[in-house]
Design an enzyme around this catalytic site. Structure first.
Site, short mmCIF file in Angstrom:
data_model
loop_
_atom_site.label_atom_id
_atom_site.label_comp_id
_atom_site.label_asym_id
_atom_site.label_seq_id
_atom_site.Cartn_x
_atom_site.Cartn_y
_atom_site.Cartn_z
CB SER A 57 35.79 32.16 49.19
OG SER A 57 35.86 33.38 48.48
CG ASP A 58 42.23 31.31 47.32
OD1 ASP A 58 42.36 32.53 47.01
OD2 ASP A 58 43.18 30.51 47.24
#
Ligand code: BGC
Length: 822
Positions: free
Chosen positions: A226-227
């Site tokens: 994920s960011d």
């Protein structure tokens, strides 16, 4: 996958209970995954990216190679340069103990108003995709994982955590996903980072696009990370092809995901697949050693046959490439205009006035998470002084660019305790007792998490600053309370407060400045106390810049003084550019104009000296309203730590300015072809569809300041003809009409005016970089495999019949035409 023993992974997964499996799927901290000694898994270190390897801290005592930013790499148009860039970063990651590099950034320069474009390569999906693939292959040749990001549609920063980008199906596949495909499918990236934003409804960390095309049609077998902070739900994100949540250790999976599996709301096989991907990554980077012997995978250079793991003949694993920053900067420099001024004759002009704030406070990299701390930076002024001799080069600010407190230059600070260069930082508790002290050489200071001793109440920074006699505004950029004593006298007690809407990271990258006027007649002893506001909320983050705020009391007089210096010199170089308040992460640009009084400065200098060269120090297009009034314009982008040397090389003709624009440069910024980036009611509609960048300019019949693909170099070129060779390549006959070797980028564009489907007016289909001496040369262009296809529902279709192929030196400078297939 051939490169990893999948049966071994199955055995290891079966060893773990559900809690242990789920625990692996959230980071152990800000920059690492969790270890699991039971199966011989060590923690893996992840580092930003994409133009350097920062490592796990922002500490200048552990410096990083700072390469030119990605838009400069885009301007090389050269996959060999991108591979070298990747190789240099892979070696750097190895040196710094990073297993995963969070780059390349594969989003597109959809609009020049996007604030983070310095981090991306181009407005064109094919150019972006080819360069990103070469970058990934270079990084992974060192057994370090690359992470194309941010999948997908993170093409601007406004409302970046929530914006819903509404993108039509063809544009999504033919443009935005197409930019990712080569890095994932051909170069075999080991991770992909999902973006913060949503696309067509769901946020990207739970978007069906993670399954199709990424893990389905494209067969991606790596990890979707994920960011940072992008995963906000347990079940929808866990059910999606989202595999690793960063950062940790807290997060929305953990115990909640264990319960969801136990209750049958999420299938256990979903967790097993994520764990398998994580272990596969660990095997590839050499973090999995179940038998207590060296892991069979991920050795430097990678196992034979592994995607992206071909041996690197041009730089052995772990071998630094010290010349890379300088040579890549020159290779990406674009000569936009030249009336014959450049290159300077050998030896250069007898005297040169170097003007502009960015000549001394150069932007060599973009702001935000891309920031690294290089060991040193060669500014344009340094580079020209070194090349020509200090006595031939004068400088004047001319116009202020960077606002707020800027860090003291390392050479101007003395540590009062050691007597050496730099400053002393002491962490103190509420009673004033010292908990820890650090001797630092830089004045941009960031500490996070465990770097801050428990019980810290405030920081005390002390240094002696070699102030030139006069009046200065001294202080700090920080969020929190700042108390400053100068020579034992209290001069400042103020709060740095963030106003408006800010995302995480603002306390680091957008901190407000507080400063006080201090009159000095020489060096001054400074003691600054700082209590970060975040401490109240238990946030372990302390970030401040200690330094001086530049004030120009009379801008017109400053410009006049710069022009007078130019008038008295043989030649003038004006370095214009943006600041970190204009191009950074987390916000977009409100204007494309150069900040401050820089346009007036250029005009005044050009009027004073006809031999005026303008160097543009920006990561993305800016407006150049005076462009026809100056002798030459060079775009040096954010040129990396050796920017000034590369610039001197280019001015003196030691190196060719080898770049071509990877993105259209507008004339006014108000043209119809320049797309807005501000969402309405939370959504940003990509109404231009497949007509992104130069395709939009062609569609609207608008003329930009400089078109996509434009760049002059130092020699002349003629295109003599083009033909389709037996092997399907386009063979282009050229002549270097000058008297020196040079580089040309021969570009091929397709069109199909009678198409049954909507098409761009023309689109980039391939190109070749040619280095040749005077006389005839040949370019061979291979059309990209998917160049003719278009997306129709869930399949790719190629229209039968002939397409038109134009070959030339930019998207509007076309010199030969063919039909393909012949
Ligand atoms: C950025 C990413 C970066 C991550 C970690 C995010 O805010 O969007 O590009 O890799 O932070 O620093």
């Amino acid at each position: 996958m051939a490169d990893v023993d999948e049966d071994l992974l199955t055995t290891l997964i079966d060893t773990l209970d559900l809690e242990r499996k789920v625990a692996l799927l959230t980071g152990a901290g800000f920059w690492s995954t969790r270890a699991e000694p039971l199966i011989g898994l060590r923690a893996m270190v992840l580092s930003d990216g994409p133009s350097g390897v920062r490592g796990t801290s922002f500490d200048e005592r552990d410096p990083s190679l700072s390469l030119p930013s990605s838009s400069a790499l885009g301007a090389t148009w050269d996959p060999a340069a991108a591979r070298r860039y990747g190789l240099a970063l892979g070696a750097e990651a190895r040196r710094k103990g990073a297993d995963v590099l969070l780059g390349p950034t594969v989003n597109l320069h959809r609009s020049p108003y996007g604030g983070r474009h310095f981090e991306a390569l181009s407005e064109d999906p094919l150019l972006t995709g080819e360069l990103a693939a070469a970058y990934v292959a270079g990084v992974q040749a060192h057994g370090v994982a690359a992470t194309p990001k941010h999948y997908v549609g993170n093409d601007a920063e406004t409302e970046r955590f929530t914006v819903d980008n509404r993108i039509g199906d063809r544009a999504l596949h033919e443009v935005y996903l197409a930019a990712f495909e080569p890095a994932v499918v051909r170069a075999g990236a080991w991770l992909v980072m999902s973006a913060y934003n949503a696309v067509n409804g769901p946020t990207m960390s739970e978007n069906p696009l993670l399954a199709e095309p990424l893990t389905g049609e494209w067969g991606f077998d790596g990890v979707v990370v994920s960011d940072w902070g992008a995963v906000r739900t347990t079940e929808p994100s866990a059910r999606a092809e989202q595999h690793l949540v960063m950062p940790g250790p807290a997060g929305v999976w953990g115990a909640a995901l264990v319960d969801a599996v136990r209750d049958g709301r999420v299938d256990g096989s979903v967790v097993d697949d994520k764990v398998r991907r994580l272990l596969r990554l660990a095997a590839r980077v050499g973090a999995l050693d179940p038998a207590g012997r060296p892991a069979g995978c991920g050795a430097p250079g990678g196992p034979p046959g592994a995607p992206g793991a071909t041996a690197a003949p041009d730089a052995g694993p772990g071998t630094p490439d010290p010349a890379a920053a300088r040579e890549l900067a020159a290779a990406g420099t674009v000569l936009l205009r030249n009336t014959g001024e450049l290159p300077w004759s050998p030896g250069g002009p007898a005297s040169v006035a170097v003007l502009g704030h960015n000549a001394v406070l150069a932007r060599t990299q973009g702001g935000g998470s891309a920031t690294v701390r290089p060991a040193g930076v060669v500014t344009p002024l340094d580079g020209l002084r070194d090349a020509l001799g200090a006595d031939r080069v004068t400088h004047r600010l001319g116009a202020r660019v960077a606002e707020g407190v800027q860090p003291f230059a390392p050479g101007t600070m003395t540590n009062p305790v050691t007597g050496g260069p730099g400053l002393r930082a002491v962490f103190r508790d509420a009673g004033g007792a010292a908990l820890r002290a650090e001797d630092r050489t830089g004045a941009s200071l960031i500490w996070m998490g465990a770097e801050i001793p428990d019980g810290t109440d405030h920081l005390e920074i002390s240094l002696r600053w070699a102030a030139p006699a006069g009046t200065h505004r001294i202080g700090a950029a920080a969020v929190g309370r700042i108390i400053l004593d100068a020579d034992g006298r209290r001069v400042l007690d103020a709060d740095g407060v963030l106003t408006g809407d800010h995302g995480p990271g603002a306390a680091i990258f957008e901190a407000p400045s507080v400063s006080a006027e201090v009159g000095t007649d020489g060096p001054v002893d400074l003691v600054l106390r700082f209590r970060p506001s975040g401490f109240e909320a238990g946030l372990p983050l302390a970030a401040l810049v200690v330094g001086e705020e530049i004030v120009v009391a009379d801008p017109a007089a400053e410009i006049a003084a710069a022009a007078a210096l130019a008038a008295g010199s043989e030649a003038a170089v004006v370095v214009v550019g943006t600041s970190d308040r204009i191009e950074s992460e987390g916000f977009d640009r409100g204007t494309l104009a150069l900040p401050g009084h820089q346009d007036a400065l250029v005009r005044a200098v050009a009027a004073a000296n006809p031999r005026t060269v303008v160097v543009v120090n920006a990561g993305a297009p800016v407006l150049l309203p005076w462009r026809d009034e100056v002798a030459a314009v060079l775009v040096g982008w954010f040129g990396g730590e050796r920017f000034g040397e590369a610039l001197a090389d280019v001015l003196l003709g030691v190196r060719e300015p080898g770049g071509r624009l990877p993105t259209t440069w507008p004339s006014t910024g108000t043209e119809r072809s320049v797309l807005p980036v501000t969402p309405a009611d939370g959504a940003l509609h990509y109404t231009e569809g497949i007509h992104v960048g130069h395709r939009n300019w062609l569609r609207h019949g608008e003329t930009p300041a400089y078109p996509f693909g434009h760049g002059l170099g130092y020699t002349g070129w003629r295109l003599d003809g083009a033909r389709l060779a037996a092997d399907g390549a386009i063979e282009v006959a050229l002549t270097n009409t000058g008297d020196r070797p040079g580089r040309q980028v021969v570009q091929a564009y397709l069109s199909r005016p009678d198409s049954a489907v909507e098409r761009p007016v023309r689109w980039l289909a391939g190109w070749a970089v040619v280095d040749a001496g005077p006389g005839p040369a040949t370019a061979r262009i291979r059309l990209a495999p998917g160049a003719l296809r278009h997306r129709d529902g869930d399949r790719w279709v190629t229209e039968p019949g002939a397409f038109t192929l134009d070959v030339g030196f930019s998207v509007t400078d076309l010199r030969a035409r063919l039909r393909v297939p012949a």
